[in-house]
Write a protein that holds these residues in place. Structure first.
Motif, PDB file in Angstrom:
ATOM      1  N   SER A   1      -7.193  -6.354   2.993  1.00 28.55           N
ATOM      2  CA  SER A   1      -8.163  -6.292   1.745  1.00 28.55           C
ATOM      3  C   SER A   1      -8.885  -7.472   1.564  1.00 28.55           C
ATOM      4  O   SER A   1      -9.963  -7.756   0.549  1.00 28.55           O
ATOM      5  CB  SER A   1      -7.364  -5.856   0.658  1.00 28.55           C
ATOM      6  OG  SER A   1      -6.286  -6.883   0.309  1.00 28.55           O
TER       7      SER A   1
ATOM      8  N   THR B   1       0.022  -2.696  -4.355  1.00 26.97           N
ATOM      9  CA  THR B   1      -0.620  -2.192  -3.430  1.00 26.97           C
ATOM     10  C   THR B   1      -0.165  -2.494  -1.848  1.00 26.97           C
ATOM     11  O   THR B   1      -0.721  -2.073  -0.860  1.00 26.97           O
ATOM     12  CB  THR B   1      -2.223  -2.631  -3.341  1.00 26.97           C
ATOM     13  OG1 THR B   1      -2.484  -3.797  -3.511  1.00 26.97           O
ATOM     14  CG2 THR B   1      -2.954  -1.942  -4.383  1.00 26.97           C
TER      15      THR B   1
ATOM     16  N   VAL C   1     -12.921  -4.905  -4.605  1.00 27.62           N
ATOM     17  CA  VAL C   1     -11.317  -4.351  -4.415  1.00 27.62           C
ATOM     18  C   VAL C   1     -10.479  -5.628  -5.086  1.00 27.62           C
ATOM     19  O   VAL C   1     -10.826  -6.560  -4.822  1.00 27.62           O
ATOM     20  CB  VAL C   1     -11.210  -4.139  -3.069  1.00 27.62           C
ATOM     21  CG1 VAL C   1     -11.116  -5.155  -2.225  1.00 27.62           C
ATOM     22  CG2 VAL C   1      -9.844  -3.161  -3.075  1.00 27.62           C
TER      23      VAL C   1
ATOM     24  N   TYR D   1      -2.220  -2.800   4.036  1.00 19.01           N
ATOM     25  CA  TYR D   1      -3.688  -2.839   3.410  1.00 19.01           C
ATOM     26  C   TYR D   1      -3.796  -4.265   2.838  1.00 19.01           C
ATOM     27  O   TYR D   1      -5.056  -4.585   2.590  1.00 19.01           O
ATOM     28  CB  TYR D   1      -3.770  -1.734   2.295  1.00 19.01           C
ATOM     29  CG  TYR D   1      -3.895  -0.431   2.820  1.00 19.01           C
ATOM     30  CD1 TYR D   1      -5.001   0.083   3.335  1.00 19.01           C
ATOM     31  CD2 TYR D   1      -3.152   0.637   2.596  1.00 19.01           C
ATOM     32  CE1 TYR D   1      -5.088   1.272   3.977  1.00 19.01           C
ATOM     33  CE2 TYR D   1      -3.197   1.921   3.002  1.00 19.01           C
ATOM     34  CZ  TYR D   1      -4.167   2.367   3.611  1.00 19.01           C
ATOM     35  OH  TYR D   1      -4.724   3.438   3.920  1.00 19.01           O
TER      36      TYR D   1
ATOM     37  N   LEU E   1     -11.945  -7.349   3.215  1.00 23.42           N
ATOM     38  CA  LEU E   1     -12.816  -6.210   2.342  1.00 23.42           C
ATOM     39  C   LEU E   1     -13.564  -7.090   1.246  1.00 23.42           C
ATOM     40  O   LEU E   1     -14.857  -6.593   0.825  1.00 23.42           O
ATOM     41  CB  LEU E   1     -12.086  -5.126   1.956  1.00 23.42           C
ATOM     42  CG  LEU E   1     -12.593  -4.037   1.008  1.00 23.42           C
ATOM     43  CD1 LEU E   1     -13.629  -3.172   1.995  1.00 23.42           C
ATOM     44  CD2 LEU E   1     -11.707  -2.798   1.015  1.00 23.42           C
TER      45      LEU E   1
ATOM     46  N   PRO F   1      -6.494  -6.346  -4.735  1.00 19.15           N
ATOM     47  CA  PRO F   1      -5.250  -6.012  -4.010  1.00 19.15           C
ATOM     48  C   PRO F   1      -4.114  -6.817  -4.919  1.00 19.15           C
ATOM     49  O   PRO F   1      -4.333  -7.990  -5.310  1.00 19.15           O
ATOM     50  CB  PRO F   1      -5.249  -6.391  -2.595  1.00 19.15           C
ATOM     51  CG  PRO F   1      -6.284  -7.648  -2.663  1.00 19.15           C
ATOM     52  CD  PRO F   1      -7.264  -6.885  -3.882  1.00 19.15           C
TER      53      PRO F   1
END
Length: 588
Positions: free
Chosen positions: A104, A92, A85, A100, A107, A87
Motif C-alpha cells: 500500500s 488493514t 489509499v 497488503y 500504491l 492503510p
C-alpha cells in the motif's frame, strides 16, 4: 521574495494555454466548482489527504485539510484536495496475513503521481499520518520533484498518558500473549476501550512517529513538527508554518531533490540511530533515496554510522519515557541540536534555512529524557544491520540500549513457512531453547508483500523464550519489537534464486553476532551447492489481484522494495541478487 507566488516570473506548468482544448476544458471544470476566474492562473497545490474512517490514525485529517485550504488561499495559491489509499497496520493487516500493508505504500505513491502529475499541479503539501503514508509522501516528492512539504499530523492521546493501564500497543501485546498462554481475555475489551483517547498515530516511537521524525530530519518537514500531539496547538502551528514554507518553495522553485540528498539521508539515519527508531525506516529511507535518484546504500549507511552514533533518547518501546514527555523536552528538534556535530549541518530544508540554522533555534537537551553526546543512554547501536553468508544483501536486528541480552547467538535452524506454523512450533515442542527459528518465504516477492512476524516474537516473550530462541526471517516485524535476538528482512529473500536463506535446512547451524555485525550459515559451500532450490508453498494465497501484480513488479529490499527500478544506486536485479548469493555460498 515575490509578493505572492503568482507574481514570480517563472511560468507555472499548471497554466495551460487558456484557449487550448485542455485549457478551456479545465476552466469549465474549475469554474463550475466555484473557483473565481482570477484564481485560475495562481499556483495550484495538491493537498494530499491520506484519510480514512477505518482507523484513528486518520480521523482528524479532513479537519486539517479544510484549515490548510484557508491558509493556502490566504497566501495566494489555489489548493486542491486529493485522496489516496489509507492503510492502517492494526486494521488493514487482517486480510492475507498483513501482506497488503507494505504494497500500500507504493500504491499511495502511484495514487499521488496519477493525480498530481496527471493534472500538472505545481506543488503539494502532504498530510502524513500512519506508518506507510510518510514514506510514501517522501517517495512521491522525490519521484515528482515539485515543491513539497510534509506535515506530520501527530500521535494519539493514549490511555497510558492518562495514567490508565494500556495504550493500543500494550493491548496488542497482551492479546498476543493470551493467545499463546491461554490466559483469560475478559479484561482486554475494557483495556481496548480506554487505550486510544483521540485521533492520530500510535503513541510511542514505533514506525509512524519514527517516520515523522525522518521527515523533519531529512529536511522535508518544518522544525519542531515531530513528534507532536494530534490536534494540539503545536500541530496547528506546524501546519501554518508548513503552508508558508510551501509558498516560499514555489516562489523560489526549490524542489525536493535539492533537499533529499545523500547528506540529508545520512542525517535521517543518524537521527534514527540516536533515538532507536523503527527498523522499518531502513527500507523506507532506501526507497526514498531510490525515488530521488540517489546512489546511496542506506543499509550500509546504518551499518557504518551505527558504530559511532550514541543513543540520546529512550522512548517507549525502547525505554520508560512516554512520547509526550519526549515532545515536551524538545522532541526531534532537540535531537537535531544535540546531534549537530555528527550531522551535515549545511543541508537545505523546506524552511529555506540549513539544518544548522534550524537547530540553533531548538532547546538544549534536558539531560534526563534527551541526553547529550557526552552523556548518552548507550553507545551500542539499537538498530544493527548485519551481513554475512546467510544475508549477503543485509538483514536488521533491533535491540534495546543498554542491551541486557547476549550479543551472540549460535544454534540449529528450525524451518517454518509462516508465523502461524512457528507459533504452533512453540506449543508442540518442535521449537526449543537454543534453536534459531527460520520463518522464510515471506519476503517482498515470496509473500508477496512481506509477511509480519511480530505475533511470533510476542509469543516467544509470553512463553519466556525471548532470550533463548532466536528468529531469522525474510519477513518484517513491528517497530514495537526490541526484545530477544530477532533478525528480519534478510536479503536476498528465500524466494530469490539460490538465495542462502532458501537453502537452509533443519539443524543447520546459524551464527548471529551483533558485535561483528554478521549473520552466517555454517554449512560447507559444497553441500549448499548440491541442495535443491527453495520452492514456495503450493497453497500460497495471493487473491489473483493486487498482490500478484506486486510480486511481478517489486524490486529487492536493497532497492527499498520499490516498484520502479532505477539504473543507478544500490538497487539489484534478481539476477545480481542470485549472483551475490551464489558467490557468498561458494566462498563461505
Amino acid at each position: 521574495m515575490p509578493d505572492s507566488p503568482s507574481d514570480a516570473a517563472r511560468p507555472l506548468r499548471s497554466n495551460l494555454p487558456p484557449t487550448s482544448a485542455l485549457g478551456i476544458a479545465r476552466r469549465a471544470q474549475w469554474r463550475s466548482l466555484g473557483i473565481p476566474a482570477s484564481d485560475l492562473l495562481k499556483p495550484k497545490v495538491a493537498i494530499v489527504n491520506t484519510s480514512s474512517e477505518l482507523a484513528a490514525c486518520y480521523a482528524h485529517l479532513d479537519d486539517i485539510a479544510d484549515a490548510l485550504k484557508v491558509e493556502l488561499r490566504a497566501l495566494g495559491v489555489l489548493p486542491f484536495e486529493i485522496r489516496t489509499v489509507a492503510p492502517s497496520d492494526f486494521v488493514t493487516s487482517a486480510g492475507r496475513a498483513g501482506r497488503y500493508i507494505l504494497p500500500s505504500r507504493d500504491l499511495i505513491v502511484n495514487d499521488i503521481e496519477a493525480a498530481v502529475e496527471g493534472a500538472k499541479l505545481d506543488a503539494m503539501i502532504c498530510l502524513s499520518s500512519c506508518d506507510k503514508t510518510t514514506p510514501a509522501h517522501l517517495m512521491a516528492a522525490g519521484r515528482l520533484d515539485i515543491p513539497t512539504v510534509i506535515i506530520p499530523c501527530g500521535y494519539q492521546h493514549s490511555g497510558l498518558a492518562e495514567g490508565r493501564e494500556a495504550d493500543v500497543e500494550e493491548v496488542f501485546l497482551l492479546a498476543a500473549k493470551a493467545a499463546v498462554t491461554g490466559e483469560s481475555t475478559e479484561h482486554l475489551e475494557e483495556l481496548a476501550d480506554d487505550a486510544i483517547l483521540g485521533p492520530g498515530v500510535c503513541a510511542g516511537l514505533a514506525t509512524a512517529n519514527s517516520m515523522h521524525m525522518v521527515a523533519e530530519a531529512i529536511g522535508m518537514a518544518v522544525p519542531g513538527s515531530s513528534p507532536v500531539r494530534a490536534n494540539s496547538e503545536p500541530m496547528w502551528d506546524a501546519m501554518r508554518r508548513s503552508a508558508v514554507a510551501l509558498v516560499d518553495l514555489i516562489a523560489r522553485d526549490i524542489r525536493p531533490r535539492a533537499i533529499i540528498t545523500d547528506g540529508s539521508i545520512r542525517n535521517a539515519v543518524r537521527t534514527m540511530l540516536a533515538v532507536g527508531g523503527s527498523i522499518n525506516t531502513i527500507k523506507h529511507l532506501q526507497a526514498i533515496a531510490v525515488e530521488s535518484g540517489l546512489d546511496i546504500d542506506v543499509w550500509e549507511t546504518f551499518r557504518m554510522l551505527g558504530r559511532d552514533t550514541p543513543l540520546l533518547a529512550s522512548v517507549r518501546p525502547n525505554g520508560p519515557w512516554l512520547v509526550e514527555q519526549f515532545e515536551d523536552v524538545g522532541g526531534g528538534a532537540t535531537i537535531q541540536r544535540e546531534l549537530l556535530p555528527l550531522l551535515d549541518g549545511d543541508q537545505l530544508t523546506v524552511t529555506g534555512k540549513t539544518v544548522a540554522e534550524n537547530a540553533a533555534d531548538a532547546r538544549a537537551a534536558d539531560g534526563e529524557i534527551i541526553r547529550s553526546l557526552e552523556n548518552p543512554f548507550g553507545t551500542d547501536p539499537a538498530i544493527a544491520v548485519l551481513r554475512g553468508t546467510l544475508a549477503p544483501g543485509g538483514a536488521v536486528a533491533k535491540r534495546p540500549v543498554p542491551d541486557p541480552g547476549p550479543r551472540r547467538f549460535t544454534g540449529p535452524a528450525r524451518i517454518f513457512a509462516n508465523r502461524e506454523e512457528a507459533i504452533a512450533g512453540i506449543s508442540n515442542g518442535r521449537l526449543r531453547s537454543g534453536d534459531v527459528a527460520v520463518i522464510r518465504g515471506i519476503g517482498v516477492s515470496g509473500a508477496p508483500g512481506m509477511g509480519l512476524t511480530s505475533a511470533f516474537i510476542f509469543a516467544l516473550h509470553a512463553k519466556g523464550l525471548a532470550q533463548s530462541v532466536a528468529l531469522v526471517t525474510d519477513g518484517q516485524f513491528s517497530g514495537l519489537v526490541n526484545q530477544g535476538m530477532t533478525v528480519g528482512e534478510v536479503s536476498p529473500e528465500a524466494a530469490a534464486p539460490r538465495a542462502p536463506l532458501g537453502l537452509v535446512q533443519d539443524d543447520d547451524i546459524i551464527d548471529i553476532d551483533l558485535a561483528t555485525g554478521s549473520l552466517d550459515l555454517l554449512v560447507d559451500p559444497a553441500e549448499l551447492a548440491g541442495r535443491p532450490s527453495y520452492q514456495p508453498p503450493a497453497d500460497r494465497d495471493t487473491g489473483g489481484g493486487m498482490l500478484d501484480q506486486y510480486e511481478q513488479l517489486v524490486q529487492p529490499l536493497s532497492c527499498g522494495a520499490v516498484l520502479c527500478a532505477r539504473p543507478a544506486g544500490p538497487c539489484q536485479s534478481d539476477a545480481s541478487d542470485e549472483a551475490s548469493a551464489l558467490s557468498l555460498t561458494e566462498t563461505a
